[in-house]
Design a protein around this motif. Sequence first.
Motif, PDB file in Angstrom:
ATOM      1  N   TYR A   2       0.761  -1.130   0.031  1.00 16.50           N
ATOM      2  CA  TYR A   2      -0.084   0.001  -0.050  1.00 16.50           C
ATOM      3  C   TYR A   2       0.853   1.318  -0.147  1.00 16.50           C
ATOM      4  CZ  TYR A   2      -3.385   2.958   2.401  1.00 16.50           C
ATOM      5  OH  TYR A   2      -4.028   4.230   2.679  1.00 16.50           O
ATOM      6  N   ARG A  52      -9.259  -0.455  -9.952  1.00 18.17           N
ATOM      7  CA  ARG A  52      -9.731  -1.147  -8.684  1.00 18.17           C
ATOM      8  C   ARG A  52     -11.143  -1.212  -8.404  1.00 18.17           C
ATOM      9  NH1 ARG A  52      -6.715  -0.255  -2.767  1.00 18.17           N
ATOM     10  NH2 ARG A  52      -8.706   1.092  -2.850  1.00 18.17           N
ATOM     11  N   LEU A  56      -3.419  -3.400  -4.631  1.00 14.36           N
ATOM     12  CA  LEU A  56      -3.745  -2.770  -5.937  1.00 14.36           C
ATOM     13  C   LEU A  56      -3.593  -3.878  -7.143  1.00 14.36           C
ATOM     14  CD1 LEU A  56      -1.702   0.575  -6.237  1.00 14.36           C
ATOM     15  CD2 LEU A  56      -4.092   0.219  -5.633  1.00 14.36           C
ATOM     16  N   TYR A  91     -10.995   6.950  -2.063  1.00 16.67           N
ATOM     17  CA  TYR A  91     -10.244   6.003  -1.544  1.00 16.67           C
ATOM     18  C   TYR A  91     -10.718   5.015  -0.413  1.00 16.67           C
ATOM     19  CZ  TYR A  91      -6.961   8.557  -4.150  1.00 16.67           C
ATOM     20  OH  TYR A  91      -6.368   9.057  -5.329  1.00 16.67           O
ATOM     21  N   THR A 105      -5.984   3.438 -10.914  1.00 13.90           N
ATOM     22  CA  THR A 105      -4.617   3.206  -9.884  1.00 13.90           C
ATOM     23  C   THR A 105      -3.333   3.298 -10.966  1.00 13.90           C
ATOM     24  OG1 THR A 105      -4.320   0.829  -9.766  1.00 13.90           O
ATOM     25  CG2 THR A 105      -5.794   1.827  -8.140  1.00 13.90           C
ATOM     26  N   ARG A 106      -2.072   3.337 -10.399  1.00 18.00           N
ATOM     27  CA  ARG A 106      -0.989   3.538 -11.347  1.00 18.00           C
ATOM     28  C   ARG A 106      -0.219   2.520 -10.656  1.00 18.00           C
ATOM     29  NH1 ARG A 106       1.246   8.055 -13.184  1.00 18.00           N
ATOM     30  NH2 ARG A 106       1.322   9.188 -11.342  1.00 18.00           N
ATOM     31  N   PRO A 107      -0.057   1.143 -10.711  1.00 18.27           N
ATOM     32  CA  PRO A 107       0.940   0.692  -9.730  1.00 18.27           C
ATOM     33  C   PRO A 107       2.451   0.766 -10.684  1.00 18.27           C
ATOM     34  CG  PRO A 107      -0.452  -0.764 -11.031  1.00 18.27           C
ATOM     35  CD  PRO A 107      -0.978   0.702 -11.209  1.00 18.27           C
ATOM     36  N   LEU A 160     -11.758   2.661  -8.551  1.00 16.16           N
ATOM     37  CA  LEU A 160     -10.569   3.774  -8.568  1.00 16.16           C
ATOM     38  C   LEU A 160      -9.485   3.165  -9.806  1.00 16.16           C
ATOM     39  CD1 LEU A 160      -9.712   5.834  -6.531  1.00 16.16           C
ATOM     40  CD2 LEU A 160      -8.069   4.041  -5.428  1.00 16.16           C
ATOM     41  N   SER A 162      -9.001  -6.132  -9.048  1.00 14.34           N
ATOM     42  CA  SER A 162      -8.503  -5.116 -10.086  1.00 14.34           C
ATOM     43  C   SER A 162      -8.920  -5.695 -11.504  1.00 14.34           C
ATOM     44  CB  SER A 162      -7.300  -4.536  -9.789  1.00 14.34           C
ATOM     45  OG  SER A 162      -6.892  -3.700  -9.048  1.00 14.34           O
TER      46      SER A 162
END
Length: 392
Positions: A110, A366, A158, A335, A347-349, A345, A310
């Motif tokens: 996280y 996600r 994620l 969030y 997300t940008r891993p 959401l 996700s």
Amino acid sequence: MKDAQKDTILNHAGRDPRANHGIVNPPVYHCSTVLFPTLAELEESDRNPFEGVHYGRMGTPTSQAFEEAITRLEGGYKTVHAASGLNAIATALLSFTKAGDHVLITDSAYGPTRRFANDTLTPYGVEVEYFDPTIGAGIASLLKPNTSVVFLESPGSLTFEIQDIPAISAAAKTVGAKVLIDNTWATPLLLQPLRLGADVSIHSATKYIVGHADAMLGAIVCADEESWLKVKKTATRTGACAGPDDIFLGLRGLRTLSVRLKQHQENALALAGWLEKRPEVTRILHPAHPDFPGHALWKRDFAGSSGLFSVVIKAVPKTALAAMLDHLELFGMGYSWGGFESLILPTRPAAIRTATRWDDPGIVLRLHAGLEDVGDLIRDLDSAFKRLNDAL
Ligand SMILES: Cc1ncc(COP(=O)(O)O)c(C=O)c1O
């Protein structure tokens, strides 16, 4: 009842109607000062401040009831509650590190866990290193004589990689490192990491345990007395404690955790099954999905799945993504997760990883499957994809 099953523990732990006029739920103690009638009793409490009640910050019957229930569910020695999940993570990391130590953290952790490690532990002289979440027993090659903590989050919240807790724990023990795991996704109902070799299991109780998106709360469950004492002392020194009403919401959430979780699981699996067939979707990142790389480990160690997963959709311009996400009727954008309501959401891993690369060019969305009618949720997503395609 000795050897009671988890559903029974959820229902009965941390409450004693006979000690409370027969009232089903325990009272909520609002407390700072605790009065001692004699000097002898004051001094005795000073010697043993973690016994009974000493001062509000150190614990009340309300926080102790919550800690007792979580401890029984995880099969730990004792629990320390915290003001939030992140507060629990920070307290646990501070408890087992000092200047000169080396800490290994999964690359799938996280984001705020990484930020605490990078921006607080590193300036205090702790060497922070990230590792591939699928490393398993290979962690041995990264361990050093001064490695004091190996921090896991399984699945990563994620991208959902599953970590081999027994293999990593066995390797960590060879250098005396403590294995800490963020167990928020599974809750103690679906995974009991202390039984697999971890030393400390950490929860953002804000998520499924509270379950209604209306309180912040954390828990640090320790496998043994030595670990618990370290964590309890750190929490006391840093003043980590939650308000009594939020703890009560955690206790109340526990009573229905099992039935809620089953529905979250069912809705998430139905959504994943529907999404898998969409032409816009390229991958499903869900540990219970048979094609997911960590599926076999998940099957070995977990008793089920929760509502968070996700999907990767094909890359589209931001305007099309906005058209998709801006007008959802049921899915909220924001969030956190684990409440009764569905969330989505982007997300940008790729942006936060350092030990591994996230090369997929698609957009990672996600989803948290809430408790709404799953057919309605699918209709909401179906309209969203239509808007996306119309915007291309
Ligand atoms: C996996 C995970 N751990 C910890 C946290 C932090 O919990 P809290 O929001 O209660 O501080 C979050 C919050 O989203 C999370 O997703």
